[in-house]
Design a protein around this motif. Sequence first.
Motif, PDB file in Angstrom:
ATOM      1  N   MET A  42       0.810  -1.217   0.000  1.00  0.00           N
ATOM      2  CA  MET A  42       0.000   0.000   0.000  1.00  0.00           C
ATOM      3  C   MET A  42       0.852   1.280   0.000  1.00  0.00           C
ATOM      4  O   MET A  42       0.462   2.265  -0.634  1.00  0.00           O
ATOM      5  N   PRO A  43       2.013   1.302   0.673  1.00  0.00           N
ATOM      6  CA  PRO A  43       2.839   2.513   0.595  1.00  0.00           C
ATOM      7  C   PRO A  43       3.398   2.801  -0.802  1.00  0.00           C
ATOM      8  O   PRO A  43       4.052   3.831  -1.006  1.00  0.00           O
ATOM      9  N   GLU A  72      -1.930   8.731 -10.715  1.00  0.00           N
ATOM     10  CA  GLU A  72      -1.882   9.956  -9.892  1.00  0.00           C
ATOM     11  C   GLU A  72      -0.976  11.015 -10.515  1.00  0.00           C
ATOM     12  O   GLU A  72      -0.831  12.099  -9.959  1.00  0.00           O
ATOM     13  N   GLY A  75       5.713  11.874 -13.167  1.00  0.00           N
ATOM     14  CA  GLY A  75       6.655  12.813 -12.579  1.00  0.00           C
ATOM     15  C   GLY A  75       6.378  13.131 -11.123  1.00  0.00           C
ATOM     16  O   GLY A  75       7.084  13.926 -10.514  1.00  0.00           O
ATOM     17  N   VAL A  76       5.324  12.537 -10.563  1.00  0.00           N
ATOM     18  CA  VAL A  76       4.999  12.738  -9.148  1.00  0.00           C
ATOM     19  C   VAL A  76       5.766  11.692  -8.333  1.00  0.00           C
ATOM     20  O   VAL A  76       5.849  10.531  -8.738  1.00  0.00           O
ATOM     21  N   ALA A  77       6.329  12.074  -7.209  1.00  0.00           N
ATOM     22  CA  ALA A  77       7.079  11.120  -6.387  1.00  0.00           C
ATOM     23  C   ALA A  77       6.172   9.974  -5.937  1.00  0.00           C
ATOM     24  O   ALA A  77       4.998  10.211  -5.609  1.00  0.00           O
ATOM     25  N   ASP A  79       5.826   8.349  -3.222  1.00  0.00           N
ATOM     26  CA  ASP A  79       5.160   8.476  -1.913  1.00  0.00           C
ATOM     27  C   ASP A  79       3.993   9.456  -1.984  1.00  0.00           C
ATOM     28  O   ASP A  79       2.966   9.252  -1.321  1.00  0.00           O
ATOM     29  N   ASP A  80       4.123  10.494  -2.816  1.00  0.00           N
ATOM     30  CA  ASP A  80       2.995  11.419  -2.996  1.00  0.00           C
ATOM     31  C   ASP A  80       1.858  10.745  -3.776  1.00  0.00           C
ATOM     32  O   ASP A  80       0.680  10.957  -3.496  1.00  0.00           O
ATOM     33  N   ALA A  83       0.045   8.607  -1.274  1.00  0.00           N
ATOM     34  CA  ALA A  83      -0.818   9.381  -0.369  1.00  0.00           C
ATOM     35  C   ALA A  83      -2.101   9.803  -1.080  1.00  0.00           C
ATOM     36  O   ALA A  83      -3.191   9.762  -0.504  1.00  0.00           O
ATOM     37  N   ALA A  84      -1.961  10.178  -2.355  1.00  0.00           N
ATOM     38  CA  ALA A  84      -3.139  10.597  -3.126  1.00  0.00           C
ATOM     39  C   ALA A  84      -4.080   9.411  -3.351  1.00  0.00           C
ATOM     40  O   ALA A  84      -5.302   9.535  -3.226  1.00  0.00           O
ATOM     41  N   ARG A  86      -4.301   6.757  -1.486  1.00  0.00           N
ATOM     42  CA  ARG A  86      -4.875   6.410  -0.192  1.00  0.00           C
ATOM     43  C   ARG A  86      -6.071   7.310   0.132  1.00  0.00           C
ATOM     44  O   ARG A  86      -7.108   6.839   0.608  1.00  0.00           O
ATOM     45  N   ALA A  87      -5.894   8.614  -0.141  1.00  0.00           N
ATOM     46  CA  ALA A  87      -6.964   9.570   0.154  1.00  0.00           C
ATOM     47  C   ALA A  87      -8.237   9.251  -0.634  1.00  0.00           C
ATOM     48  O   ALA A  87      -9.331   9.611  -0.232  1.00  0.00           O
ATOM     49  N   LYS A  88      -8.061   8.547  -1.760  1.00  0.00           N
ATOM     50  CA  LYS A  88      -9.229   8.163  -2.568  1.00  0.00           C
ATOM     51  C   LYS A  88      -9.774   6.799  -2.170  1.00  0.00           C
ATOM     52  O   LYS A  88     -10.654   6.259  -2.837  1.00  0.00           O
TER      53      LYS A  88
END
Lengths: 247, 95
Positions: A42-43, A72, A75-77, A79-80, A83-84, A86-88
């Motif tokens: 999940m991470p 998501e 080019g987005v890391a 871990d970010d 997190a995105a 997960r928020a969904k």
Amino acid sequence: MNDAIWAGTVTITGHEQAELEAYLARPLGDRSRGGVVVIHHMPGYDEATKEIVLKFAAHGYAAICPNLYSREGAGVAPDDQAAAARAKGGIPDGQLVGDVAEAAAYLNSLDHANGRIGVIGYCSGGRQAFLAATSLRIDAAVDCYGAFVVNDPPAEFPMKVKSLLGRAPDLSCPLLGLFGEEDSFPGPEEVATLAAELEKLGKEHEFHSYPGAGHGFFSVDRPAYRPAAAVDGWQKVFAFFGRNLSA
Amino acid sequence: MCTYLTEKIELDGAGKGGSGWFTVSEGAVYVDHPFHACHEHTVNIDFTNPAEGPSARVAVELTEESALALIEAIQKALAAAPPGLASGRPRAAAP
């Protein structure tokens, strides 16, 4: 002996033609070999998971880990992205099945593929490995401490997923389950329930629960790492894939 | 264990992330495995702005003791300041 491998980031097509980043590692030799789809925890799509991909290649398999959170944003890391996602509430089951199917097809398109595919997943990926094995025609599946295969998530959890126990009759391949006795998601009673259901259905399975280990005991970069369980677990994984992914 | 439980809140402020300052519009608090902290579980807090994409995020991972100490420090700092000084609500016009 030729144990050289190639490894690097590739782009594959996922569910509904989405473009997915993926980490691929494959032997450079010309021996026929099986493929392994690695489902990250999940991470997210992290360095430790890429090292798992490398390990499979070093053992003679072509292995790939699609970044399930690629949607998501490029080019987005990672871990970010995690997190995105997960928020969904995590990723939809149908999307996961499509992504794994495409990753498996990609492995089978490579030179020297023998057409046999194993799937292994960790944490949320353990549940997703079971989901893939009950949705697709594959040859071997490994569930490493996947929660919510037997029980639904508690009502207050934001996850949109449901129990998969009702899918057990559709299990298309042998299943290896590796669990920690001290884990509560899945707890020992859930592991026992799944084993009993597979026994009743006559589905080939092999479960091991390790004392002194909890959730995430394969995670070498986390305090949950339990060397004894992980070392034995890896031996079980390679013996299992050795039996089921040889042509 | 992965708790998956997430407390979400609306926030109004700013944070400094990997690519500089951004307006913070949301927060998420969850007790789960950290990404970086060397503990099995931590209180994880994300300060985000979903409209600016997933990279608009400041992430902190704290032990339970640290998180509780942070709450206390915030309350003490607010108590020491004049009420409403840091409020985001429009101030009443001076008489």
